[in-house]
Design a protein around this motif. Structure first.
Motif, PDB file in Angstrom:
ATOM      1  N   ASN A 143       0.820  -1.210   0.000  1.00 28.43           N
ATOM      2  CA  ASN A 143       0.000   0.000   0.000  1.00 28.43           C
ATOM      3  C   ASN A 143       0.857   1.264   0.000  1.00 28.43           C
ATOM      4  N   GLY A 144       1.979   1.229   0.707  1.00 31.66           N
ATOM      5  CA  GLY A 144       2.856   2.388   0.729  1.00 31.66           C
ATOM      6  C   GLY A 144       3.408   2.710  -0.648  1.00 31.66           C
ATOM      7  N   LEU A 145       3.746   1.662  -1.406  1.00 31.70           N
ATOM      8  CA  LEU A 145       4.259   1.867  -2.758  1.00 31.70           C
ATOM      9  C   LEU A 145       3.184   2.443  -3.668  1.00 31.70           C
ATOM     10  N   THR A 146       1.965   1.905  -3.580  1.00 29.71           N
ATOM     11  CA  THR A 146       0.894   2.397  -4.447  1.00 29.71           C
ATOM     12  C   THR A 146       0.572   3.858  -4.157  1.00 29.71           C
ATOM     13  N   ILE A 147       0.729   4.276  -2.900  1.00 28.70           N
ATOM     14  CA  ILE A 147       0.507   5.683  -2.560  1.00 28.70           C
ATOM     15  C   ILE A 147       1.564   6.549  -3.242  1.00 28.70           C
ATOM     16  N   LYS A 148       2.815   6.087  -3.249  1.00 26.27           N
ATOM     17  CA  LYS A 148       3.901   6.852  -3.839  1.00 26.27           C
ATOM     18  C   LYS A 148       3.741   7.025  -5.339  1.00 26.27           C
ATOM     19  N   ILE A 149       3.090   6.060  -6.001  1.00 28.96           N
ATOM     20  CA  ILE A 149       2.933   6.177  -7.456  1.00 28.96           C
ATOM     21  C   ILE A 149       1.597   6.808  -7.841  1.00 28.96           C
ATOM     22  N   GLY A 150       0.909   7.391  -6.846  1.00 24.58           N
ATOM     23  CA  GLY A 150      -0.247   8.199  -7.188  1.00 24.58           C
ATOM     24  C   GLY A 150      -1.597   7.707  -6.736  1.00 24.58           C
ATOM     25  N   HIS A 151      -1.672   6.515  -6.138  1.00 25.40           N
ATOM     26  CA  HIS A 151      -2.961   6.000  -5.669  1.00 25.40           C
ATOM     27  C   HIS A 151      -3.245   6.491  -4.250  1.00 25.40           C
ATOM     28  N   SER A 152      -4.525   6.667  -3.954  1.00 25.74           N
ATOM     29  CA  SER A 152      -4.909   7.147  -2.632  1.00 25.74           C
ATOM     30  C   SER A 152      -4.834   6.021  -1.612  1.00 25.74           C
ATOM     31  N   GLN A 153      -4.693   6.399  -0.361  1.00 24.54           N
ATOM     32  CA  GLN A 153      -4.611   5.435   0.738  1.00 24.54           C
ATOM     33  C   GLN A 153      -5.991   4.895   1.056  1.00 24.54           C
ATOM     34  N   MET A 154      -6.083   3.568   1.308  1.00 27.59           N
ATOM     35  CA  MET A 154      -7.364   2.970   1.673  1.00 27.59           C
ATOM     36  C   MET A 154      -7.585   3.135   3.167  1.00 27.59           C
ATOM     37  N   THR A 155      -8.465   4.045   3.538  1.00 28.07           N
ATOM     38  CA  THR A 155      -8.694   4.289   4.965  1.00 28.07           C
ATOM     39  C   THR A 155     -10.162   4.261   5.341  1.00 28.07           C
ATOM     40  N   THR A 156     -11.077   4.274   4.376  1.00 22.08           N
ATOM     41  CA  THR A 156     -12.501   4.331   4.682  1.00 22.08           C
ATOM     42  C   THR A 156     -13.203   3.066   4.212  1.00 22.08           C
ATOM     43  N   ALA A 157     -14.426   2.888   4.703  1.00 22.47           N
ATOM     44  CA  ALA A 157     -15.226   1.739   4.283  1.00 22.47           C
ATOM     45  C   ALA A 157     -15.500   1.784   2.785  1.00 22.47           C
ATOM     46  N   ASP A 158     -15.702   2.986   2.242  1.00 22.49           N
ATOM     47  CA  ASP A 158     -15.929   3.124   0.802  1.00 22.49           C
ATOM     48  C   ASP A 158     -14.703   2.690   0.007  1.00 22.49           C
ATOM     49  N   ASP A 159     -13.524   3.048   0.507  1.00 24.70           N
ATOM     50  CA  ASP A 159     -12.287   2.624  -0.162  1.00 24.70           C
ATOM     51  C   ASP A 159     -12.215   1.099  -0.235  1.00 24.70           C
ATOM     52  N   LEU A 160     -12.532   0.448   0.881  1.00 22.75           N
ATOM     53  CA  LEU A 160     -12.490  -1.015   0.929  1.00 22.75           C
ATOM     54  C   LEU A 160     -13.532  -1.619   0.005  1.00 22.75           C
ATOM     55  N   ASP A 161     -14.728  -1.040  -0.011  1.00 27.73           N
ATOM     56  CA  ASP A 161     -15.791  -1.538  -0.878  1.00 27.73           C
ATOM     57  C   ASP A 161     -15.375  -1.470  -2.343  1.00 27.73           C
ATOM     58  N   GLN A 162     -14.808  -0.336  -2.724  1.00 23.86           N
ATOM     59  CA  GLN A 162     -14.420  -0.145  -4.115  1.00 23.86           C
ATOM     60  C   GLN A 162     -13.296  -1.094  -4.519  1.00 23.86           C
ATOM     61  N   MET A 163     -12.304  -1.253  -3.652  1.00 23.93           N
ATOM     62  CA  MET A 163     -11.208  -2.158  -3.981  1.00 23.93           C
ATOM     63  C   MET A 163     -11.678  -3.607  -3.981  1.00 23.93           C
ATOM     64  N   ALA A 164     -12.542  -3.968  -3.038  1.00 24.25           N
ATOM     65  CA  ALA A 164     -13.078  -5.329  -3.004  1.00 24.25           C
ATOM     66  C   ALA A 164     -13.867  -5.619  -4.279  1.00 24.25           C
ATOM     67  N   ALA A 165     -14.671  -4.649  -4.722  1.00 28.31           N
ATOM     68  CA  ALA A 165     -15.452  -4.821  -5.944  1.00 28.31           C
ATOM     69  C   ALA A 165     -14.531  -4.995  -7.148  1.00 28.31           C
ATOM     70  N   PHE A 166     -13.435  -4.219  -7.175  1.00 29.65           N
ATOM     71  CA  PHE A 166     -12.487  -4.341  -8.286  1.00 29.65           C
ATOM     72  C   PHE A 166     -11.847  -5.728  -8.300  1.00 29.65           C
ATOM     73  N   ILE A 167     -11.402  -6.197  -7.131  1.00 31.32           N
ATOM     74  CA  ILE A 167     -10.775  -7.515  -7.047  1.00 31.32           C
ATOM     75  C   ILE A 167     -11.738  -8.597  -7.520  1.00 31.32           C
ATOM     76  N   VAL A 168     -12.998  -8.477  -7.115  1.00 27.07           N
ATOM     77  CA  VAL A 168     -13.999  -9.477  -7.492  1.00 27.07           C
ATOM     78  C   VAL A 168     -14.223  -9.474  -8.997  1.00 27.07           C
ATOM     79  N   GLU A 169     -14.448  -8.301  -9.589  1.00 26.52           N
ATOM     80  CA  GLU A 169     -14.709  -8.236 -11.031  1.00 26.52           C
ATOM     81  C   GLU A 169     -13.483  -8.687 -11.825  1.00 26.52           C
ATOM     82  N   PHE A 170     -12.307  -8.277 -11.394  1.00 25.97           N
ATOM     83  CA  PHE A 170     -11.065  -8.683 -12.053  1.00 25.97           C
ATOM     84  C   PHE A 170     -10.910 -10.201 -11.975  1.00 25.97           C
TER      85      PHE A 170
END
Length: 238
Positions: A173-200
């Motif tokens: 996660n620290g690396l992804t933040i450095k290359i421009g991605h936002s930090q996952m800190t909220t329930a919405d962040d987790l929902d969105q990433m979980a949805a992406f992992i599932v669809e992928f």
């Protein structure tokens, strides 16, 4: 500095150890530093936990339990739910347990858990085995519900790939933040990433399922790259 004196000695040690282990890891953390922070005698760790290693195990177990109570692996789903929804709940649970949620202590403990998956230590079976083996079996059953015609071997590979995505996102996660991605800190962040992992994952699994069905006569699935290599080897032998 947190006020550890509001708790009993055992709880103070757990809270202090969580903070120290999250910053230093098991190897570099010292009994004295933990006890100083907990305002406890240096003999207290042996008395309550039988040593630093077992205190570390208890810290990780308590951390997992706390996380699981907020976002359980079956959150919002039942046995009658769509397997895709069950997969989404699973991915959210894994991300929440392992990912950085803005708390520096949780950040460190989550990273240590992820590290246990990739480089198991002596406490691996006690923590990862007991806590995550049932979740792996649950995920494998979900995959088989999505693709009931596939075998256990396919389901195990698919499950490992899904867990691997959660681990990589959490650990790096620290690396992804450095290359421009936002930090996952909220329930919405987790929902969105979980949805992406599932669809992928569903897209990839659908393709693999198609290939698996074409090679169903074989004892196990052979990836296209591996098939090509075997074909080239056969030609060279000729």
């Amino acid at each position: 500095m947190k006020d550890y004196m509001q708790d009993g000695t055992k709880n103070r040690l757990l809270r202090a150890a969580s903070e120290v282990f999250s910053r230093r890891g098991l190897k570099n953390a010292t009994v004295r530093e933990i006890c100083d922070l907990a305002k406890a005698n240096v003999a207290a760790i042996n008395y309550h936990f039988s040593g630093k290693d077992k205190l570390y195990v208890q810290v990780l177990k308590s951390y997992i339990s706390e996380k699981e109570s907020i976002h359980p692996v079956d959150e919002g789903v039942t046995g009658a739910s769509k397997p895709e929804d069950m997969l989404r709940a699973f991915a959210k649970n894994m991300l929440f347990v392992l990912a950085d949620n803005g708390d520096p202590v949780h950040r460190g403990l989550g990273k240590m858990l992820a590290h246990e998956f990739m480089e198991p230590s002596d406490i691996h079976d006690e923590v990862i085995g007991k806590s995550f083996a049932p979740k792996f079996a649950y995920l494998k059953d979900v995959v088989l519900r999505i693709y009931p015609q596939c075998d256990e071997h396919f389901a195990m590979r698919a499950s490992a790939a899904i867990i691997g995505q959660c681990l990589l996102i959490s650990y790096a996660n620290g690396l992804t933040i450095k290359i421009g991605h936002s930090q996952m800190t909220t329930a919405d962040d987790l929902d969105q990433m979980a949805a992406f992992i599932v669809e992928f994952s569903l897209g990839g699994l659908a393709r693999l399922n198609e290939l698996w069905r074409k090679s169903v006569q074989e004892s196990s699935f052979i990836a296209p790259a591996e098939t090509n290599l075997r074909g080239q080897a056969t030609q060279m032998q000729r």
